[in-house]
Design an enzyme around this catalytic site. Structure first.
Site, PDB file in Angstrom:
ATOM      1  N   ASP A   9       0.866  -1.189   0.000  1.00 29.70           N
ATOM      2  CA  ASP A   9       0.000   0.000   0.000  1.00 29.70           C
ATOM      3  C   ASP A   9       0.896   1.230   0.000  1.00 29.70           C
ATOM      4  O   ASP A   9       2.061   1.157   0.394  1.00 29.70           O
ATOM      5  CB  ASP A   9      -0.899   0.001   1.250  1.00 29.70           C
TER       6      ASP A   9
ATOM      7  N   ASP B  70       3.883   3.292  -3.709  1.00 29.00           N
ATOM      8  CA  ASP B  70       2.893   4.102  -4.424  1.00 29.00           C
ATOM      9  C   ASP B  70       2.789   3.528  -5.831  1.00 29.00           C
ATOM     10  O   ASP B  70       3.763   3.559  -6.597  1.00 29.00           O
ATOM     11  CB  ASP B  70       3.354   5.565  -4.461  1.00 29.00           C
TER      12      ASP B  70
ATOM     13  N   SER C  89     -15.708  -2.775 -10.294  1.00 32.43           N
ATOM     14  CA  SER C  89     -16.734  -2.037  -9.557  1.00 32.43           C
ATOM     15  C   SER C  89     -18.007  -2.161 -10.381  1.00 32.43           C
ATOM     16  O   SER C  89     -17.940  -2.385 -11.603  1.00 32.43           O
ATOM     17  CB  SER C  89     -16.334  -0.559  -9.467  1.00 32.43           C
TER      18      SER C  89
ATOM     19  N   TYR D 146     -13.373   6.978 -13.430  1.00 34.80           N
ATOM     20  CA  TYR D 146     -13.433   5.806 -12.540  1.00 34.80           C
ATOM     21  C   TYR D 146     -14.052   4.620 -13.280  1.00 34.80           C
ATOM     22  O   TYR D 146     -13.522   3.509 -13.253  1.00 34.80           O
ATOM     23  CB  TYR D 146     -14.248   6.159 -11.292  1.00 34.80           C
TER      24      TYR D 146
ATOM     25  N   LYS E 250     -12.382   0.997 -14.343  1.00 33.69           N
ATOM     26  CA  LYS E 250     -12.907  -0.293 -13.871  1.00 33.69           C
ATOM     27  C   LYS E 250     -13.382  -1.162 -15.040  1.00 33.69           C
ATOM     28  O   LYS E 250     -13.249  -2.389 -14.999  1.00 33.69           O
ATOM     29  CB  LYS E 250     -14.026  -0.061 -12.860  1.00 33.69           C
TER      30      LYS E 250
ATOM     31  N   VAL F 117     -19.706  -0.295  -0.676  1.00 35.13           N
ATOM     32  CA  VAL F 117     -19.160  -0.963   0.504  1.00 35.13           C
ATOM     33  C   VAL F 117     -18.684   0.112   1.471  1.00 35.13           C
ATOM     34  O   VAL F 117     -18.096   1.115   1.045  1.00 35.13           O
ATOM     35  CB  VAL F 117     -17.974  -1.891   0.114  1.00 35.13           C
TER      36      VAL F 117
ATOM     37  N   THR G 154     -16.366   1.810   3.267  1.00 35.97           N
ATOM     38  CA  THR G 154     -14.914   1.976   3.443  1.00 35.97           C
ATOM     39  C   THR G 154     -14.573   3.454   3.290  1.00 35.97           C
ATOM     40  O   THR G 154     -15.427   4.278   2.946  1.00 35.97           O
ATOM     41  CB  THR G 154     -14.114   1.193   2.369  1.00 35.97           C
TER      42      THR G 154
HETATM   43  N1  LIG Z   1     -15.988   0.723  -1.238  1.00 33.36           N
HETATM   44  C1  LIG Z   1     -16.744   0.673  -2.314  1.00 33.36           C
HETATM   45  O1  LIG Z   1     -17.933   1.052  -2.303  1.00 33.36           O
HETATM   46  C2  LIG Z   1     -16.170   0.135  -3.603  1.00 33.36           C
HETATM   47  C3  LIG Z   1     -17.050  -0.113  -4.661  1.00 33.36           C
HETATM   48  C4  LIG Z   1     -16.559  -0.599  -5.856  1.00 33.36           C
HETATM   49  C5  LIG Z   1     -15.200  -0.839  -5.988  1.00 33.36           C
HETATM   50  N2  LIG Z   1     -14.371  -0.571  -4.954  1.00 33.36           N
HETATM   51  C6  LIG Z   1     -12.945  -0.830  -5.158  1.00 33.36           C
HETATM   52  O2  LIG Z   1     -12.437  -1.600  -4.105  1.00 33.36           O
HETATM   53  C7  LIG Z   1     -11.034  -1.349  -3.970  1.00 33.36           C
HETATM   54  C8  LIG Z   1     -10.715  -1.109  -2.508  1.00 33.36           C
HETATM   55  O3  LIG Z   1     -11.305   0.113  -2.106  1.00 33.36           O
HETATM   56  P1  LIG Z   1     -11.873   0.339  -0.639  1.00 33.36           P
HETATM   57  O4  LIG Z   1     -13.315   0.544  -0.767  1.00 33.36           O
HETATM   58  O5  LIG Z   1     -11.359  -0.693   0.270  1.00 33.36           O
HETATM   59  O6  LIG Z   1     -11.234   1.780  -0.337  1.00 33.36           O
HETATM   60  P2  LIG Z   1     -10.125   2.249   0.704  1.00 33.36           P
HETATM   61  O7  LIG Z   1      -9.888   3.673   0.379  1.00 33.36           O
HETATM   62  O8  LIG Z   1     -10.523   1.870   2.067  1.00 33.36           O
HETATM   63  O9  LIG Z   1      -8.837   1.379   0.299  1.00 33.36           O
HETATM   64  C9  LIG Z   1      -8.085   1.662  -0.847  1.00 33.36           C
HETATM   65  C10 LIG Z   1      -6.615   1.384  -0.537  1.00 33.36           C
HETATM   66  O10 LIG Z   1      -5.849   1.620  -1.732  1.00 33.36           O
HETATM   67  C11 LIG Z   1      -4.673   2.295  -1.347  1.00 33.36           C
HETATM   68  N3  LIG Z   1      -4.142   3.092  -2.446  1.00 33.36           N
HETATM   69  C12 LIG Z   1      -4.730   4.154  -3.041  1.00 33.36           C
HETATM   70  N4  LIG Z   1      -3.899   4.696  -3.932  1.00 33.36           N
HETATM   71  C13 LIG Z   1      -2.751   3.975  -3.895  1.00 33.36           C
HETATM   72  C14 LIG Z   1      -1.522   4.075  -4.569  1.00 33.36           C
HETATM   73  N5  LIG Z   1      -1.262   5.063  -5.422  1.00 33.36           N
HETATM   74  N6  LIG Z   1      -0.554   3.157  -4.299  1.00 33.36           N
HETATM   75  C15 LIG Z   1      -0.783   2.179  -3.410  1.00 33.36           C
HETATM   76  N7  LIG Z   1      -1.930   2.047  -2.715  1.00 33.36           N
HETATM   77  C16 LIG Z   1      -2.898   2.947  -2.953  1.00 33.36           C
HETATM   78  C17 LIG Z   1      -5.116   3.207  -0.196  1.00 33.36           C
HETATM   79  O11 LIG Z   1      -4.029   3.674   0.578  1.00 33.36           O
HETATM   80  C18 LIG Z   1      -6.068   2.298   0.564  1.00 33.36           C
HETATM   81  O12 LIG Z   1      -5.389   1.544   1.544  1.00 33.36           O
HETATM   82  C19 LIG Z   1     -10.729  -0.173  -4.893  1.00 33.36           C
HETATM   83  O13 LIG Z   1     -10.145  -0.667  -6.093  1.00 33.36           O
HETATM   84  C20 LIG Z   1     -12.087   0.430  -5.166  1.00 33.36           C
HETATM   85  O14 LIG Z   1     -12.134   1.102  -6.397  1.00 33.36           O
HETATM   86  C21 LIG Z   1     -14.818  -0.097  -3.769  1.00 33.36           C
END
Ligand SMILES: NC(=O)c1ccc[n+]([C@@H]2O[C@H](COP(=O)([O-])OP(=O)(O)OC[C@H]3O[C@@H](n4cnc5c(N)ncnc54)[C@H](O)[C@@H]3O)[C@@H](O)[C@H]2O)c1
Length: 237
Positions: free
Chosen positions: A37, A51, A129, A142, A146, A175, A177
């Site tokens: 991360d 990153d 997503s 976005y 996806k 979700v 988060t």
């Molecule tokens: N939560 C939702 O509703 C939802 C819905 C559809 C898809 N998603 C997808 O699920 C995945 C996880 O998201 P989440 O909901 O757990 O969000 P979150 O923000 O809790 O977690 C995302 C993680 O990605 C890391 N990250 C972001 N940019 C980064 C980078 N440049 N380098 C390394 N790490 C990086 C962040 O530090 C974080 O720990 C994502 O791909 C998101 O698009 C989430």
């Protein structure tokens, strides 16, 4: 269940949300988990700060995992970012950042792990997503990222399937988060467009998504290749 005993799994985005929950789930089933991360990752066997926008650092990071464990069985590409924006207001810098993390990061993590996953006959689970399977307002970049993840999942699945690599994808709906804070509706838009993406019954919990990642990453999904599991509580049904 001990589906990941003796398996080395890389989970990106492991500092938060779905990635965090997936790291926990794979470890609870006996896996050795490398959490990657941009933020510090706790409670994994090896934490690496990376990153994903720094694409030159991806291959050396995977080499670090190989130095530590000598094999990679599972790659869960879960790190992601996003935002709502009116198309009139989108900027090239933000466009490149979202594509850079969600699509380019996913692809080059997969590329760096590919020889090791072919060696172990392992698998990749990507994160799409419902924004990539169905229209979502104010989300051009976005959704494009996806949709691209789904396309690359299917392409890599077919290209490498006969060599024993499976590549699948989870498409979460809403979700609970931290990413939710990145999605603030733009000012002066038609908020009725929101109704199509409001969770049908309730928002999902990260652990409910982790279960889908764990299924696809495990031998239970041995005949699944190139599929998208839409886990959205029925929202887009
Ligand atoms: N939560 C939702 O509703 C939802 C819905 C559809 C898809 N998603 C997808 O699920 C995945 C996880 O998201 P989440 O909901 O757990 O969000 P979150 O923000 O809790 O977690 C995302 C993680 O990605 C890391 N990250 C972001 N940019 C980064 C980078 N440049 N380098 C390394 N790490 C990086 C962040 O530090 C974080 O720990 C994502 O791909 C998101 O698009 C989430």
């Amino acid at each position: 269940m001990n589906r990941f005993e003796d398996k080395i799994a890389i989970v990106t985005g492991a500092a938060s949300g779905i990635g965090r929950a997936t790291a926990d789930r794979l470890r609870s089933e006996g896996g050795t988990v490398v959490g990657i991360d941009r933020d510090p990752v706790d409670d994994v066997d090896l934490a690496i700060q990376l990153d994903l926008l720094n694409q030159d650092a991806i291959a050396p990071t995977v080499a670090q995992v190989m130095d530590a464990y000598g094999r990679i069985d599972v790659l869960c590409n879960i790190a992601g970012i996003g935002h709502f924006s009116r198309d009139e207001d989108e900027t090239l810098e933000r466009w490149n950042r979202v594509i850079g993390v969600n699509l380019t990061g996913t692809y080059f993590m997969s590329q760096a792990c590919l020889p090791h996953l072919l060696e172990s006959q392992g698998n990749i689970v990507n994160t799409a997503s419902t924004a990539g399977t169905h229209a979502q307002p104010w989300s051009s970049v976005y959704s494009a990222s996806k949709g691209g993840v789904i396309a690359l999942t299917q392409t890599m699945a077919i290209t490498n399937g006969k060599s024993g690599l499976r590549v699948n994808c989870v498409a979460p709906g809403g979700v609970e988060t931290a990413i939710g804070a990145q999605f603030t509706p733009p000012e002066d838009v038609d908020l009725t467009l929101m109704t199509r993406i409001i969770p049908f019954e309730r928002a999902g919990q990260p652990a409910e998504l982790a279960a889908a990642f764990a299924f696809l990453a495990s031998d239970d999904a041995s005949y699944c290749n190139g599929i998208v599991i839409r886990a959205d509580g029925g929202t887009m049904t």
